[in-house]
Design an enzyme around this catalytic site. Structure first.
Site: not given
Length: 320
Positions: A265, A291, A302
């Site tokens: 797990e 965008r 940057q």
């Protein structure tokens, strides 16, 4: 500082190991890509926001995953599974996480596969496997793994749950297990209780218990933040009697069973989240290109490009 011997490097001389390594580093492996495309087309198609707000478990999607063979990825074909190796299973689960936008569903699937099913497959008797594994694979049965208790804290083995032998054979289980993934939807639970309290952790045993057993109470779903579509709750055992055949492995083997299941797990349960990380990165890159601010795409700034690079680095280091 104590010196330790260096760990041996993973050899790729073994063809099976070499194949697994090559598959895991392939970001566009067919198993992963095909699963992602299927999950995007078939899963979580309704109002995901509303489902998350109301903590609604995707019952229908769970069954679709079973039909796809998700729950059976590492299960023996004799029990209805696909019998794939772990590398293939991880690629499939990563693809599931990429394509399925219901991360509660994806996490719940990984939890059952890499804890409940692992424990049953590796320690269950032929009778236990034949009774429960086909249903876990085909989606008609949901299983949960129960060791955590309200007062146990970080020491999972300091449990109050008890399994006392009863006259005529079998055990009577008493205790309160808490914060269990899939608890409120479970049909069978692998529960750990002390059969020899005087032996401490070495007196813990595991049991495979149907949740419709008299004396087993499933508490209501617990509210939580994040992955709200994953059922999450408590199971109380109030003198629930089970036969000898319900015990998982020998008495006192509970620590070994639990530790083994947790190795799987811890290593693999977040495989779906790795896929979700990659999807989030891809969505962010696409948005940064589309965008515009001040007449240029924000990805040319940057600060944004550095953030995307950091996201990529984290995704790469999170993969095997």
């Amino acid at each position: 500082m104590t010196e330790t011997a260096p760990r041996p490097a993973l050899s790729t001389d073994d063809p099976a190991v070499a194949t697994a390594v090559a598959a895991m580093v392939d970001l566009d492996h067919p198993l992963k890509r095909e699963t992602a495309e299927w999950a995007a087309a078939e899963l979580a198609q309704g109002d995901r926001v509303e489902r998350d707000r109301c903590a609604v478990f995707g019952e229908e999607d769970w069954r679709r995953c079973a039909e796809r063979g998700i729950q059976g990825v590492i299960v023996d074909p004799a029990l209805g599974g696909r019998g794939l190796d772990l590398a293939s299973a991880l690629l499939i689960m990563e693809g599931l996480g990429y394509g399925c936008r219901d991360q509660g569903l994806a996490f719940a699937l990984a939890s059952q596969i890499f804890s409940t099913q692992i424990a049953l497959a590796q320690f269950g008797s032929d009778e236990q496997q034949a009774r429960w594994m086909p249903g876990l694979v085909d989606g008609s049965v949901i299983g949960t793994f129960a060791i955590t208790e309200p007062e146990s804290g970080s020491d999972a083995y300091s449990m109050a749950a008890r399994a006392e032998r009863v006259e005529g054979g079998g055990y009577r289980i008493t205790g309160h297990k808490a914060y269990l993934t899939l608890a409120t939807r479970s049909d069978v639970v692998i529960v750990f209780a002390s059969t020899r309290p005087d032996a401490g952790r070495w007196g813990i045993s595991g049991f495979v218990v149907p949740t419709d057993t008299p004396g087993v109470e499933i508490r209501p779903n617990r509210d939580k933040m994040g992955m709200r579509t994953t059922p999450f709750g408590d199971i109380v055992f109030d003198g629930a009697e089970v036969p000898e055949s319900a015990r998982l492995g020998p008495e006192g083997a509970g620590v070994s069973i639990f530790s083994n299941a947790m190795e799987y797990e811890r290593a693999f349960v977040f495989s779906t989240q790795i896929g979700a990380m990659e999807r989030g990165l891809d969505d962010s890159v696409a948005y940064a290109r589309e965008r515009e601010q001040g007449g240029v795409a924000i990805g040319t700034h940057q600060a944004v490009s550095h953030r995307l690079a950091a996201m990529k680095q984290r995704h790469e280091t999170a993969r095997p």
